[in-house]
Design a protein around this motif. Structure first.
Motif, mmCIF file in Angstrom:
data_model
loop_
_atom_site.group_PDB
_atom_site.id
_atom_site.type_symbol
_atom_site.label_atom_id
_atom_site.label_comp_id
_atom_site.label_asym_id
_atom_site.label_seq_id
_atom_site.Cartn_x
_atom_site.Cartn_y
_atom_site.Cartn_z
ATOM 1 N N ALA A 86 -2.205 -6.735 15.402
ATOM 2 C CA ALA A 86 -2.775 -5.504 15.956
ATOM 3 C C ALA A 86 -1.798 -4.347 15.812
ATOM 4 O O ALA A 86 -2.192 -3.222 15.452
ATOM 5 N N GLU A 87 -0.514 -4.612 16.072
ATOM 6 C CA GLU A 87 0.492 -3.558 15.965
ATOM 7 C C GLU A 87 0.597 -3.039 14.526
ATOM 8 O O GLU A 87 0.688 -1.816 14.299
ATOM 9 N N ALA A 88 0.581 -3.959 13.560
ATOM 10 C CA ALA A 88 0.680 -3.553 12.157
ATOM 11 C C ALA A 88 -0.533 -2.744 11.725
ATOM 12 O O ALA A 88 -0.408 -1.754 10.984
ATOM 13 N N LEU A 89 -1.719 -3.132 12.189
ATOM 14 C CA LEU A 89 -2.934 -2.404 11.821
ATOM 15 C C LEU A 89 -2.977 -1.030 12.480
ATOM 16 O O LEU A 89 -3.370 -0.043 11.843
ATOM 17 N N ARG A 90 -2.567 -0.954 13.736
ATOM 18 C CA ARG A 90 -2.563 0.351 14.410
ATOM 19 C C ARG A 90 -1.530 1.290 13.778
ATOM 20 O O ARG A 90 -1.769 2.494 13.643
ATOM 21 N N ALA A 91 -0.395 0.739 13.383
ATOM 22 C CA ALA A 91 0.627 1.571 12.735
ATOM 23 C C ALA A 91 0.123 2.081 11.384
ATOM 24 O O ALA A 91 0.330 3.249 11.031
ATOM 25 N N ALA A 92 -0.569 1.212 10.637
ATOM 26 C CA ALA A 92 -1.128 1.629 9.351
ATOM 27 C C ALA A 92 -2.181 2.705 9.545
ATOM 28 O O ALA A 92 -2.236 3.694 8.802
ATOM 29 N N ALA A 93 -3.029 2.518 10.570
ATOM 30 C CA ALA A 93 -4.076 3.513 10.850
ATOM 31 C C ALA A 93 -3.451 4.858 11.218
ATOM 32 O O ALA A 93 -3.926 5.914 10.787
ATOM 33 N N ALA A 94 -2.389 4.840 11.998
ATOM 34 C CA ALA A 94 -1.728 6.077 12.399
ATOM 35 C C ALA A 94 -1.163 6.814 11.187
ATOM 36 O O ALA A 94 -1.063 8.054 11.191
ATOM 37 N N GLY A 95 -0.825 6.061 10.142
ATOM 38 C CA GLY A 95 -0.300 6.669 8.924
ATOM 39 C C GLY A 95 -1.382 7.094 7.947
ATOM 40 O O GLY A 95 -1.074 7.548 6.842
ATOM 41 N N GLY A 96 -2.662 6.921 8.334
ATOM 42 C CA GLY A 96 -3.760 7.372 7.490
ATOM 43 C C GLY A 96 -4.347 6.318 6.583
ATOM 44 O O GLY A 96 -5.229 6.623 5.771
ATOM 45 N N THR A 97 -3.898 5.062 6.690
ATOM 46 C CA THR A 97 -4.431 4.001 5.837
ATOM 47 C C THR A 97 -5.897 3.736 6.150
ATOM 48 O O THR A 97 -6.289 3.690 7.319
ATOM 49 N N ARG A 98 -6.687 3.550 5.116
ATOM 50 C CA ARG A 98 -8.099 3.199 5.294
ATOM 51 C C ARG A 98 -8.184 1.700 5.621
ATOM 52 O O ARG A 98 -7.540 0.881 4.976
ATOM 53 N N ILE A 99 -9.011 1.360 6.614
ATOM 54 C CA ILE A 99 -9.169 -0.034 7.021
ATOM 55 C C ILE A 99 -10.654 -0.373 7.027
ATOM 56 O O ILE A 99 -11.473 0.416 7.521
ATOM 57 N N PHE A 151 -12.300 4.403 8.752
ATOM 58 C CA PHE A 151 -12.620 3.034 9.148
ATOM 59 C C PHE A 151 -14.031 2.677 8.684
ATOM 60 O O PHE A 151 -14.983 3.433 8.911
ATOM 61 N N LEU A 152 -14.166 1.493 8.051
ATOM 62 C CA LEU A 152 -15.463 1.027 7.565
ATOM 63 C C LEU A 152 -15.678 -0.408 8.038
ATOM 64 O O LEU A 152 -14.718 -1.176 8.212
ATOM 65 N N THR A 153 -16.930 -0.772 8.223
ATOM 66 C CA THR A 153 -17.299 -2.155 8.556
ATOM 67 C C THR A 153 -18.510 -2.535 7.721
ATOM 68 O O THR A 153 -19.342 -1.678 7.398
ATOM 69 N N SER A 154 -18.618 -3.813 7.370
ATOM 70 C CA SER A 154 -19.763 -4.250 6.574
ATOM 71 C C SER A 154 -20.416 -5.462 7.210
ATOM 72 O O SER A 154 -19.816 -6.155 8.033
ATOM 73 N N ALA A 155 -21.649 -5.707 6.797
ATOM 74 C CA ALA A 155 -22.380 -6.891 7.248
ATOM 75 C C ALA A 155 -21.897 -8.106 6.459
ATOM 76 O O ALA A 155 -20.844 -8.071 5.822
ATOM 77 N N GLY A 156 -22.672 -9.190 6.494
ATOM 78 C CA GLY A 156 -22.211 -10.439 5.916
ATOM 79 C C GLY A 156 -22.338 -10.544 4.410
ATOM 80 O O GLY A 156 -23.100 -9.832 3.767
ATOM 81 N N ALA A 157 -21.560 -11.451 3.852
ATOM 82 C CA ALA A 157 -21.632 -11.893 2.462
ATOM 83 C C ALA A 157 -21.733 -10.741 1.470
ATOM 84 O O ALA A 157 -20.794 -9.971 1.301
ATOM 85 N N ALA A 158 -22.896 -10.612 0.793
ATOM 86 C CA ALA A 158 -23.018 -9.642 -0.295
ATOM 87 C C ALA A 158 -22.798 -8.212 0.157
ATOM 88 O O ALA A 158 -22.447 -7.347 -0.652
ATOM 89 N N ALA A 159 -22.979 -7.905 1.445
ATOM 90 C CA ALA A 159 -22.739 -6.551 1.933
ATOM 91 C C ALA A 159 -21.279 -6.150 1.769
ATOM 92 O O ALA A 159 -20.962 -4.952 1.710
ATOM 93 N N ALA A 160 -20.372 -7.128 1.669
ATOM 94 C CA ALA A 160 -18.969 -6.817 1.402
ATOM 95 C C ALA A 160 -18.841 -6.121 0.057
ATOM 96 O O ALA A 160 -18.069 -5.159 -0.095
ATOM 97 N N MET A 161 -19.615 -6.580 -0.932
ATOM 98 C CA MET A 161 -19.562 -5.965 -2.255
ATOM 99 C C MET A 161 -20.185 -4.577 -2.226
ATOM 100 O O MET A 161 -19.701 -3.658 -2.891
#
Length: 318
Positions: A86-99, A151-161
């Motif tokens: 969680a700390e690594a992801l929050r630090a990346a987000a604070a630096g503008g990284t897309r997740i 920040f993006l989220t996707s549904a299952g399986a083929a939605a990842a593509m």
């Protein structure tokens, strides 16, 4: 190059792990160069992926150098993340990284708190649990992916593509994304959302409820042009009493229940017969093909024709 870090935690879903690796890997610029560098990262060197073990060449420190971080789903999403994640992801987000998360990877994403106050999605079958665990997240189970910008989220399986192709188009334009889609044997955009894959069950009545015989009768006669008064007469009660009993026992009204039964009948006919949309509209009890199309799109999230293309291949007859 744009660096994509795919974070593989213990129990990672193999498809969720491989989909972004392959989709970003297929991307090529007009001069033939690969625009993405994909790295698989983990908390420890080896993690379980169900039927096999994955050896990750990069650790959590690689997240700090990534332009995009992908969170694949895991078989049993934990209540809390492994130490340091969680700390690594929050630090990346604070630096503008897309997740971005894939399928139930949204549980990992939401556990960081980064999705609080935002709209998100996951596999439709897991959406109620995600909403219950993380009430600060607005969960939409009907879409293939949600793009909040960073920040993006996707549904299952083929939605990842679908989501990965969307990110490629954002990064390098439609031509590069279209090439990756062709190499992945995927459409650049699919018609409709996740709603077309959801099983829309009819609102049940408790076993032994007074309306149970009526519901069975309605399901078997949903092709008829029934009015509320006719349904009430069949039940042997007034329209007002019928409405009250329906809400008490099914949580909906008689006509809303009937509309849902008709859509279910239409889905079955679209999946199993080559009948025309006009014929199915009549057999499912809709007054006209136009009314059928409108109601079907409202409930299922796509058109009858698109639904048929997704779930049946066959010739059309009248």
């Amino acid at each position: 190059m744009h660096t994509v870090a795919v974070l593989a935690l213990d129990g990672v879903v193999p498809f969720d792990l491989s989909a972004p690796i392959d989709t970003f890997g297929w991307a090529r610029l007009p001069d033939g160069r690969a625009p993405y560098r994909v790295r698989v990262c983990s908390v420890r060197e080896e993690v379980s992926a169900g039927a096999f073990t994955v050896r990750a060449p990069y650790g959590l420190d690689a997240l700090a150098d990534a332009d995009t971080i992908i969170l694949p789903g895991v078989a049993e999403p934990p209540g809390t993340l492994p130490p340091g994640v969680a700390e690594a992801l929050r630090a990346a987000a604070a630096g503008g990284t897309r997740i971005a998360s894939i399928c139930v990877g949204a549980f990992l994403f939401a556990a960081t708190g980064l999705l609080d106050g935002l709209r998100a999605t996951t596999h439709w079958i897991a959406a109620p649990e995600l909403a219950a665990r993380h009430p600060a997240v607005t969960v939409d189970p009907n879409v293939l992916y949600v793009d909040n910008g960073q920040f993006l989220t996707s549904a299952g399986a083929a939605a990842a593509m679908d989501m990965c192709l969307h990110m490629i188009r954002r990064d390098f334009g439609s031509a590069v994304a279209a090439h990756a889609a062709r190499m992945s044997v995927m459409p650049l955009e699919r018609e409709g959302g996740q709603a077309q894959f959801i099983v829309h069950d009819l609102p049940p009545a408790p076993a032994g409820a007074t309306l149970e015989p009526l519901l069975h009768w309605l399901e078997g006669h949903c092709d008829r042009d029934l009015t509320l008064d006719e349904i009430a007469a069949r039940a042997g009660m007034s329209s007002r009493t019928l409405n009250r009993r329906f809400r008490e026992q099914t949580g909906t009204t008689p006509l809303q229940w009937l509309h849902r039964a008709r859509v279910r009948r239409a889905q079955y006919l679209l999946e199993t017969t080559p009948y025309s949309v006009e014929r199915i509209a009549g057999q499912a009890g809709f007054g006209s093909p136009t009314a059928f199309r409108e109601r079907f799109r409202r409930v299922v999230g796509t058109s009858p024709q698109a639904y048929r293309r997704a779930f049946r291949a066959g010739e059309r007859v009248s």
